[in-house]
Design a protein around this motif. Structure first.
Motif, PDB file in Angstrom:
ATOM      1  N   LEU A 119     -45.253  61.574  23.703  1.00  0.00           N
ATOM      2  CA  LEU A 119     -44.187  62.343  24.335  1.00  0.00           C
ATOM      3  C   LEU A 119     -43.714  63.492  23.449  1.00  0.00           C
ATOM      4  CD1 LEU A 119     -41.950  59.562  25.951  1.00  0.00           C
ATOM      5  CD2 LEU A 119     -43.832  60.875  26.977  1.00  0.00           C
ATOM      6  N   PHE A 120     -43.193  63.178  22.261  1.00  0.00           N
ATOM      7  CA  PHE A 120     -42.668  64.223  21.389  1.00  0.00           C
ATOM      8  C   PHE A 120     -42.421  63.636  20.008  1.00  0.00           C
ATOM      9  CE2 PHE A 120     -39.108  62.325  23.692  1.00  0.00           C
ATOM     10  CZ  PHE A 120     -38.285  61.911  22.660  1.00  0.00           C
ATOM     11  N   SER A 121     -42.217  64.525  19.044  1.00  0.00           N
ATOM     12  CA  SER A 121     -41.825  64.132  17.698  1.00  0.00           C
ATOM     13  C   SER A 121     -40.455  64.717  17.382  1.00  0.00           C
ATOM     14  CB  SER A 121     -42.843  64.636  16.657  1.00  0.00           C
ATOM     15  OG  SER A 121     -44.053  63.928  16.718  1.00  0.00           O
ATOM     16  N   GLY A 122     -39.790  64.093  16.456  1.00  0.00           N
ATOM     17  CA  GLY A 122     -38.515  64.605  15.991  1.00  0.00           C
ATOM     18  C   GLY A 122     -37.328  63.879  16.579  1.00  0.00           C
ATOM     19  N   ALA A 123     -36.203  63.954  15.863  1.00  0.00           N
ATOM     20  CA  ALA A 123     -34.960  63.341  16.326  1.00  0.00           C
ATOM     21  C   ALA A 123     -34.292  64.281  17.319  1.00  0.00           C
ATOM     22  CB  ALA A 123     -34.052  63.046  15.142  1.00  0.00           C
ATOM     23  N   GLN A 124     -34.814  64.295  18.538  1.00  0.00           N
ATOM     24  CA  GLN A 124     -34.334  65.224  19.562  1.00  0.00           C
ATOM     25  C   GLN A 124     -32.921  64.838  20.019  1.00  0.00           C
ATOM     26  OE1 GLN A 124     -36.122  67.850  20.323  1.00  0.00           O
ATOM     27  NE2 GLN A 124     -37.878  67.209  19.094  1.00  0.00           N
ATOM     28  N   PRO A 125     -32.189  65.783  20.615  1.00  0.00           N
ATOM     29  CA  PRO A 125     -30.875  65.454  21.159  1.00  0.00           C
ATOM     30  C   PRO A 125     -30.954  64.331  22.188  1.00  0.00           C
ATOM     31  CG  PRO A 125     -31.184  67.830  21.082  1.00  0.00           C
ATOM     32  CD  PRO A 125     -32.512  67.216  20.756  1.00  0.00           C
ATOM     33  N   VAL A 126     -29.858  63.621  22.350  1.00  0.00           N
ATOM     34  CA  VAL A 126     -29.823  62.462  23.259  1.00  0.00           C
ATOM     35  C   VAL A 126     -30.258  62.846  24.664  1.00  0.00           C
ATOM     36  CG1 VAL A 126     -28.314  60.752  24.338  1.00  0.00           C
ATOM     37  CG2 VAL A 126     -28.050  61.307  21.906  1.00  0.00           C
ATOM     38  N   GLU A 127     -29.733  63.950  25.166  1.00  0.00           N
ATOM     39  CA  GLU A 127     -30.056  64.351  26.538  1.00  0.00           C
ATOM     40  C   GLU A 127     -31.533  64.705  26.678  1.00  0.00           C
ATOM     41  OE1 GLU A 127     -27.720  65.594  24.642  1.00  0.00           O
ATOM     42  OE2 GLU A 127     -25.861  64.827  25.553  1.00  0.00           O
ATOM     43  N   THR A 128     -32.106  65.307  25.655  1.00  0.00           N
ATOM     44  CA  THR A 128     -33.533  65.650  25.681  1.00  0.00           C
ATOM     45  C   THR A 128     -34.379  64.389  25.729  1.00  0.00           C
ATOM     46  OG1 THR A 128     -33.115  67.679  24.434  1.00  0.00           O
ATOM     47  CG2 THR A 128     -35.379  66.852  24.447  1.00  0.00           C
ATOM     48  N   ILE A 129     -34.011  63.399  24.935  1.00  0.00           N
ATOM     49  CA  ILE A 129     -34.743  62.129  24.946  1.00  0.00           C
ATOM     50  C   ILE A 129     -34.644  61.475  26.318  1.00  0.00           C
ATOM     51  CG2 ILE A 129     -34.830  59.797  23.996  1.00  0.00           C
ATOM     52  CD1 ILE A 129     -33.843  60.955  21.349  1.00  0.00           C
ATOM     53  N   ALA A 130     -33.439  61.420  26.864  1.00  0.00           N
ATOM     54  CA  ALA A 130     -33.255  60.782  28.163  1.00  0.00           C
ATOM     55  C   ALA A 130     -34.066  61.487  29.243  1.00  0.00           C
ATOM     56  CB  ALA A 130     -31.773  60.765  28.533  1.00  0.00           C
ATOM     57  N   ASP A 131     -34.015  62.809  29.272  1.00  0.00           N
ATOM     58  CA  ASP A 131     -34.761  63.567  30.278  1.00  0.00           C
ATOM     59  C   ASP A 131     -36.266  63.363  30.124  1.00  0.00           C
ATOM     60  OD1 ASP A 131     -32.374  64.528  31.250  1.00  0.00           O
ATOM     61  OD2 ASP A 131     -32.545  66.496  30.305  1.00  0.00           O
ATOM     62  N   ALA A 132     -36.747  63.349  28.886  1.00  0.00           N
ATOM     63  CA  ALA A 132     -38.181  63.170  28.654  1.00  0.00           C
ATOM     64  C   ALA A 132     -38.643  61.786  29.090  1.00  0.00           C
ATOM     65  CB  ALA A 132     -38.499  63.390  27.176  1.00  0.00           C
ATOM     66  N   LEU A 133     -37.829  60.783  28.838  1.00  0.00           N
ATOM     67  CA  LEU A 133     -38.197  59.423  29.246  1.00  0.00           C
ATOM     68  C   LEU A 133     -38.247  59.295  30.762  1.00  0.00           C
ATOM     69  CD1 LEU A 133     -36.195  57.234  26.695  1.00  0.00           C
ATOM     70  CD2 LEU A 133     -38.663  57.629  26.757  1.00  0.00           C
ATOM     71  N   VAL A 134     -37.281  59.889  31.442  1.00  0.00           N
ATOM     72  CA  VAL A 134     -37.274  59.816  32.906  1.00  0.00           C
ATOM     73  C   VAL A 134     -38.485  60.536  33.482  1.00  0.00           C
ATOM     74  CG1 VAL A 134     -36.065  60.543  35.002  1.00  0.00           C
ATOM     75  CG2 VAL A 134     -34.773  59.543  33.092  1.00  0.00           C
ATOM     76  N   ALA A 135     -38.750  61.743  32.997  1.00  0.00           N
ATOM     77  CA  ALA A 135     -39.880  62.509  33.515  1.00  0.00           C
ATOM     78  C   ALA A 135     -41.195  61.780  33.280  1.00  0.00           C
ATOM     79  CB  ALA A 135     -39.919  63.889  32.846  1.00  0.00           C
ATOM     80  N   ALA A 136     -41.348  61.208  32.079  1.00  0.00           N
ATOM     81  CA  ALA A 136     -42.602  60.505  31.765  1.00  0.00           C
ATOM     82  C   ALA A 136     -42.713  59.212  32.561  1.00  0.00           C
ATOM     83  CB  ALA A 136     -42.662  60.207  30.279  1.00  0.00           C
ATOM     84  N   ALA A 137     -41.604  58.480  32.667  1.00  0.00           N
ATOM     85  CA  ALA A 137     -41.630  57.208  33.383  1.00  0.00           C
ATOM     86  C   ALA A 137     -41.967  57.392  34.855  1.00  0.00           C
ATOM     87  CB  ALA A 137     -40.280  56.503  33.239  1.00  0.00           C
ATOM     88  N   ARG A 138     -41.609  58.543  35.419  1.00  0.00           N
ATOM     89  CA  ARG A 138     -41.852  58.775  36.848  1.00  0.00           C
ATOM     90  C   ARG A 138     -43.153  59.533  37.071  1.00  0.00           C
ATOM     91  NH1 ARG A 138     -37.814  56.451  39.086  1.00  0.00           N
ATOM     92  NH2 ARG A 138     -35.658  56.587  38.350  1.00  0.00           N
ATOM     93  N   HIS A 139     -43.889  59.806  35.996  1.00  0.00           N
ATOM     94  CA  HIS A 139     -45.216  60.429  36.165  1.00  0.00           C
ATOM     95  C   HIS A 139     -46.216  59.342  36.545  1.00  0.00           C
ATOM     96  CE1 HIS A 139     -48.970  62.446  35.222  1.00  0.00           C
ATOM     97  NE2 HIS A 139     -48.301  63.602  35.141  1.00  0.00           N
ATOM     98  N   PRO A 140     -46.925  59.491  37.659  1.00  0.00           N
ATOM     99  CA  PRO A 140     -47.795  58.404  38.124  1.00  0.00           C
ATOM    100  C   PRO A 140     -48.809  57.943  37.087  1.00  0.00           C
ATOM    101  CG  PRO A 140     -47.531  60.075  39.824  1.00  0.00           C
ATOM    102  CD  PRO A 140     -46.897  60.629  38.580  1.00  0.00           C
ATOM    103  N   ALA A 141     -49.437  58.871  36.377  1.00  0.00           N
ATOM    104  CA  ALA A 141     -50.470  58.485  35.422  1.00  0.00           C
ATOM    105  C   ALA A 141     -49.900  57.682  34.260  1.00  0.00           C
ATOM    106  CB  ALA A 141     -51.190  59.727  34.897  1.00  0.00           C
ATOM    107  N   ILE A 142     -48.704  58.089  33.796  1.00  0.00           N
ATOM    108  CA  ILE A 142     -48.093  57.380  32.663  1.00  0.00           C
ATOM    109  C   ILE A 142     -47.591  56.016  33.109  1.00  0.00           C
ATOM    110  CG2 ILE A 142     -46.211  57.437  30.993  1.00  0.00           C
ATOM    111  CD1 ILE A 142     -46.505  60.459  30.886  1.00  0.00           C
ATOM    112  N   ALA A 143     -46.968  55.962  34.262  1.00  0.00           N
ATOM    113  CA  ALA A 143     -46.475  54.682  34.765  1.00  0.00           C
ATOM    114  C   ALA A 143     -47.623  53.708  34.974  1.00  0.00           C
ATOM    115  CB  ALA A 143     -45.701  54.888  36.058  1.00  0.00           C
ATOM    116  N   ALA A 144     -48.735  54.203  35.466  1.00  0.00           N
ATOM    117  CA  ALA A 144     -49.882  53.334  35.749  1.00  0.00           C
ATOM    118  C   ALA A 144     -50.563  52.855  34.484  1.00  0.00           C
ATOM    119  CB  ALA A 144     -50.895  54.076  36.624  1.00  0.00           C
ATOM    120  N   ALA A 145     -50.378  53.591  33.371  1.00  0.00           N
ATOM    121  CA  ALA A 145     -51.055  53.240  32.127  1.00  0.00           C
ATOM    122  C   ALA A 145     -50.500  51.979  31.488  1.00  0.00           C
ATOM    123  CB  ALA A 145     -50.964  54.396  31.116  1.00  0.00           C
ATOM    124  N   GLY A 146     -49.328  51.558  31.957  1.00  0.00           N
ATOM    125  CA  GLY A 146     -48.751  50.358  31.380  1.00  0.00           C
ATOM    126  C   GLY A 146     -49.492  49.116  31.740  1.00  0.00           C
TER     127      GLY A 146
END
Length: 222
Positions: free
Chosen positions: A195-222
């Protein structure tokens, strides 16, 4: 939706990893309230910023002066870290940190803690022991106390740390992270997707997790 596996690649002497963990915790709390259908299983994967560090560690002041060019530059970087930590409720006590440890044993403790579902607590306690209390987290006795305070059996943990158990495995994992192209920590991997590196801001982390979690390919990889 089943829980997605979030791997945090981290080193116990990386101050931004402690800050990143705190911001991740805050982001996950926000998502628990606003995205209740998403669930994340968090684990930590070892990385070594100083893989050639002597087993006993080194004097921190002289090591950082050599690494960054001067004591003054080292203090500037420490001040930057302390300010960022304060913003998320962490207190860095650089005045108490006298040694830069080898982190092999700290990673081994985290590995043992994962077997007992205590890894996140142990990771937090290890960060606090070093950055807030100035303890030597390369020392097996110190780490056994940290583990015990997080619910692990003190004597059993100390015996494992004093043995050679998992030394090669931890070092191999840390090396594999470098071979995979990870050069900075903390780094975040969701269902084996970087996803990313670095101690990103809280909102950036939350947004990135939601976007990745709702991506079909990433969700299916689990």
């Amino acid at each position: 939706m089943s829980a997605l596996h979030l791997t945090v690649v981290s080193d116990a002497i990386c101050p931004w990893c402690w800050i990143g963990k705190r911001r991740l915790d805050q982001a996950l709390a926000i998502l628990a309230d606003h995205q209740p259908d998403l669930a994340f299983e968090v684990s930590f994967f070892p990385f070594m910023l100083n893989p050639d560090m002597p087993a006993e560690g080194v004097d921190r002041a002289s090591y950082r002066a050599a690494k960054f060019g001067s004591v003054e530059r080292s203090r500037e970087l420490d001040a930057r870290v302390a300010a960022a930590g304060a913003e998320c409720g962490l207190e860095f006590r650089h005045d108490l940190m006298t040694r830069t440890p080898n982190t092999t044993n700290a990673h081994r403790l985290a590995r043992f803690a994962a077997e007992q579902d205590r890894q996140r607590a142990v990771i937090e306690a290890t960060f606090r022991a070093y950055f807030n209390e100035g303890r030597d987290i390369g020392d097996a006795a110190v780490l056994a106390e940290i583990g015990a305070a997080s619910g692990m059996d003190h004597d059993a943990t100390l015996a494992r740390l004093r043995s050679g158990e998992a030394v090669d495995e931890v070092r191999a994992q840390a090396a594999s992270a470098s071979r995979a192209g990870i050069t900075g920590v903390p780094s975040f991997v969701l269902n084996r997707h970087f996803l990313f590196s670095g101690a990103q801001p809280v909102e950036t982390i939350a947004d990135a997790l939601v976007a990745a979690a709702r991506h079909p390919a990433i969700a299916a990889a689990g």
